[in-house]
Design an enzyme around this catalytic site. Structure first.
Site, PDB file in Angstrom:
ATOM      1  CB  ALA A   9      47.305  52.293  37.212  1.00 57.72           C
TER       2      ALA A   9
ATOM      3  NE  ARG B 120      39.606  21.550  45.909  1.00 60.76           N
ATOM      4  CZ  ARG B 120      38.678  21.744  46.939  1.00 60.76           C
ATOM      5  NH1 ARG B 120      38.110  23.054  46.992  1.00 60.76           N
ATOM      6  NH2 ARG B 120      38.425  20.590  47.734  1.00 60.76           N
TER       7      ARG B 120
ATOM      8  CG  ASP C 294      54.201  50.460  42.562  1.00 61.18           C
ATOM      9  OD1 ASP C 294      54.514  50.774  41.589  1.00 61.18           O
ATOM     10  OD2 ASP C 294      52.925  49.664  42.310  1.00 61.18           O
TER      11      ASP C 294
END
Length: 423
Positions: free
Chosen positions: A140, A227, A274
């Protein structure tokens, strides 16, 4: 004047304790234990949980108040509002501004931090999220806010913060970012990796340089793949580093939250909100995120284009999510909202514990984990009317006296005010 809390169940440092008294004076905890004598105003909280106050290290605001602001008074208003969520300390989150640096916002934050008003939660410093973020993972954060790493810009940011910069989030893969990282660490700033495309190897290098935090784990970063472990894999291996977790159950699903807590342990998992200024406001309410229009959805905050723009979470809600949806033991969940964030930013000698010498930052919860009262440095910063209504009539006056008149000595001749619960 002393204030003694008796009968409550203490949850502190990852353990529960019963049968102990907690004595406060002059904004500090002065005694804790089963053999501590009651002193001064005595409040029976035998049906409540007593916790250290919550520390929210990563929040943008709430209650309609923004922390990214040029007005110190708005930050102070947020500090008073947020006590209803059990939060007693926080960092002031500053983001970017179009085509410049947020120097005015940093100055406003510094003024709020040093303001003599101490009636609410304590602003412990500044959390600067950017501007050295990867455009591919900006989330954002508007593209016009971002800057390429430059030491001269870092110096301007440090100067504007006036010594109060505690955390900076940056993307370590950007050209010149490691030089910026080293400069911030030399200035005593905690560097967080975030809004990043860094692979595992690059994240390991950043941690080796001294980065000690991963900003909102799983969000705005490559995923953990078998991986390609990415920043999350590097974080798990770096035992001196901490990981932020937005514990709303939407930014990260409960099962994945559970995996992170198992991987890091409660001693390295920092629960954050947050939260946006719209936290605590009804769904559909619109608000400004650093000049960008956003709205409150039932579960998250979103920009007008639908991009998730942070949460509408509060710390007490985060505690309930951890316990009820993730299955974290209450003792561990409390640790992640109190002791662990205090350790992460180096204030664990005075914040995040119920121990003698620590700041008298407390939150009283009922058995459904709802906030009943919050104490900030010994002052009653918030109390629910239904809780006050269950104690004897003198409670409001006596608690106010205990909170606001710390100059009275406790002695054998000092009268005790028994504010025990009505049964």
């Amino acid at each position: 004047m002393h204030l003694t809390l008796v009968g409550g169940e203490l949850i502190d440092g990852g353990v529960r304790r019963t049968g102990e008294r907690l004595v406060l004076r002059e904004g500090r905890i002065v005694a804790v234990g089963p053999d501590v004598p009651s002193c001064g105003v005595v409040v029976d909280v035998s049906d409540l949980l007593i916790l250290p106050g919550f520390l929210d290290l990563h929040t943008h605001g709430g209650g309609g108040f923004a922390l990214h602001t040029t007005e110190p008074e708005e930050i102070l208003a947020y500090a008073r509002w947020v006590t209803r969520t059990g939060t007693t300390a926080f960092l002031v989150n500053v983001v970017g501004v179009p085509d410049d640096l947020p120097e005015r916002q940093l100055t406003a934050a510094a003024l709020a931090i040093t303001h003599p008003d101490r009636s609410g939660a304590e602003p412990l410093g500044i959390y600067l999220e950017g501007p050295f973020l990867n455009p591919a993972r900006r989330g954002a954060h508007h593209a016009s806010w971002l800057r390429s790493p430059d030491l001269s810009l870092a110096e301007r940011l440090l100067a504007a913060a006036r010594g109060h910069l505690r955390v900076v989030t940056l993307a370590p893969e950007l050209p010149g970012a490691l030089d910026i990282l080293d400069r911030f660490i030399a200035a005593g700033v905690l560097v967080a990796i975030g809004h990043t495309e860094a692979p595992y190897e690059q994240a390991r290098v950043a941690f080796a340089h001294g980065a000690r935090l991963l900003t909102h784990c799983f969000n705005a970063m490559p995923p953990l793949l078998h991986r390609a472990p990415g920043p999350l894999g590097a974080l798990v291996e770096q035992e001196s580093a901490f990981g932020e977790l937005i514990a709303d159950g939407h930014h990260v699903l409960p099962v994945v939250m559970r995996v992170l807590v198992h991987a890091l342990g409660p001693g390295r998992t920092v629960v954050i909100t947050d939260a946006q200024p719209g936290a605590g406001l009804p769904p559909g309410t619109t608000f400004s995120f650093a000049g960008c229009l956003a709205r409150v959805d039932p579960d998250v905050a979103r920009l007008t284009d639908g991009t998730i723009a942070g949460s509408v979470l509060t710390m007490d809600q985060a505690l309930r999510v951890l316990v009820e949806s993730v299955g974290v033991p209450l003792e561990d969940a409390v640790l992640m909202l109190t002791t662990t964030p205090a350790r992460a930013i180096g204030v664990d000698q005075r914040k995040g514990r119920l121990a003698p010498g620590y700041d008298a930052d407390l939150v009283l919860l009922d058995r459904k984990l709802r906030v009943q009262a919050t104490f900030c440095r010994g002052r009653v910063a918030f109390a629910r009317n239904d809780w006050l209504g269950r104690v004897d009539d003198p409670v409001a006056a006596a608690l106010e006296e205990a909170a606001l008149r710390p100059d009275l000595e406790c002695s054998s001749s000092e009268p005790e005010h028994d504010l025990g619960m009505r049964r």
